[in-house]
Design an enzyme around this catalytic site. Sequence first.
Site, PDB file in Angstrom:
ATOM      1  N   HIS A 156       0.807  -1.226   0.000  1.00 32.74           N
ATOM      2  CA  HIS A 156       0.000   0.000   0.000  1.00 32.74           C
ATOM      3  C   HIS A 156       0.840   1.276   0.000  1.00 32.74           C
ATOM      4  O   HIS A 156       0.288   2.355  -0.180  1.00 32.74           O
ATOM      5  CB  HIS A 156      -0.918   0.034   1.226  1.00 32.74           C
ATOM      6  N   ASP A 193      -3.365 -11.168  -1.119  1.00 34.50           N
ATOM      7  CA  ASP A 193      -3.733 -10.520   0.131  1.00 34.50           C
ATOM      8  C   ASP A 193      -5.237 -10.225   0.118  1.00 34.50           C
ATOM      9  O   ASP A 193      -5.841 -10.063  -0.939  1.00 34.50           O
ATOM     10  CB  ASP A 193      -2.931  -9.217   0.246  1.00 34.50           C
ATOM     11  N   ASP A 210      -3.977 -12.699   5.368  1.00 36.60           N
ATOM     12  CA  ASP A 210      -5.197 -12.202   6.006  1.00 36.60           C
ATOM     13  C   ASP A 210      -6.486 -12.674   5.341  1.00 36.60           C
ATOM     14  O   ASP A 210      -7.564 -12.216   5.703  1.00 36.60           O
ATOM     15  CB  ASP A 210      -5.171 -10.675   6.090  1.00 36.60           C
TER      16      ASP A 210
END
Length: 371
Positions: A132, A168, A251
């Site tokens: 990010h 992810d 995650d």
Amino acid sequence: MMTPVFIGSEIYRGSSYGTLHPLAIPRVPTVIDLSRALGWLPRAQYRTSPRAKPAALQTFHTSDYIAALQDAERTGAVDPATRARHQIGTLSNPVFPEIFRRPATSAGGSLLAADLIARGGVVYNPGGGTHHGMPDHAGGFCYLNDPVLAIKALLAQGLTRIAYVDIDAHHCDGVAAAFHGDPRILMVSTHEERRWPFTGGLEDRAGAQAINLPLPRGTNDSGFALALHEVILPAVADMRPEAVVLQCGADAVTEDPLSRLEMSNNAHWACVAALRTMAPRLLVLGGGGYNPWTVGRLWTGVWATLNGHEIPDRLPEQARAVLAGLSWRRRGGERPDRLVDTLRDPAHDGPVSDELRRRVQVLQARRRVWV
């Protein structure tokens, strides 16, 4: 370089974003300790990550931003103008004692990995995957963007076909922004729909260089297998990449607190195994993952998969002790014994939603052949 290399650092041991932050948990140290307890991490396969120097970071990040991170580490604070401009000193991206050194170490590990695979090979940097980070500001717990830095280093070696795969639970907005419209890069991302950063929609093609497959809430192993075999692998095969960079965020599993996907760690390991053979160069990175038991088990299994190690049905006592020694402030209720006794989750197979099937069909119809 035929034997996979593991890149780690002791900077992750005891370093935390703060007691109430999702990244208060140990992650890379757990993978190192588990892998060593299982006899899977001999000294010859381990490299200590260097810390990337500001000049290396400036291939993507601005000098002002790097200076702001260094100043924040030195003073332990940021002023309001720096907070607004660079998005550090916020709840998501707090100031902590290693605010520059830790992400610079993650970036240094990925840059070292790019050097190590210059002539081919496999490198694992579980401390990386901070997808990010933007050129001049932090985002989503990511201060620097090591996947972008590694890909830029591979491009500087003269490679012209690089596949970036990201599984992810959160979309790789920083990587997509960095390589928007770059014909040398194919970006394939699966991520939970309507989840922060709320980018990566089905129609988002990043200048014709991205394939985004938002996964409906509750997507299980069967749904991910559909995505893997009908979208990810065909797209990578079409490109015939010289290198694959895989962001293997942990995650998307059922027990993670920051997503509502319902995969087991088997889904991630299947992706790693399949991509392992698709290019002469493979760099595997970490990423998200906010349950200390699930992320440690999943990423240790990634290392086992890269090396062809058999994952035992029950962990030996030394490995069990690593997992039993973990704690988590956010945990509610009893911890299942399997999170200490085993690495492999039970398979989370089940129905595949009609909406996911429709999205896969849309992407298949759009499929382009790389030449």
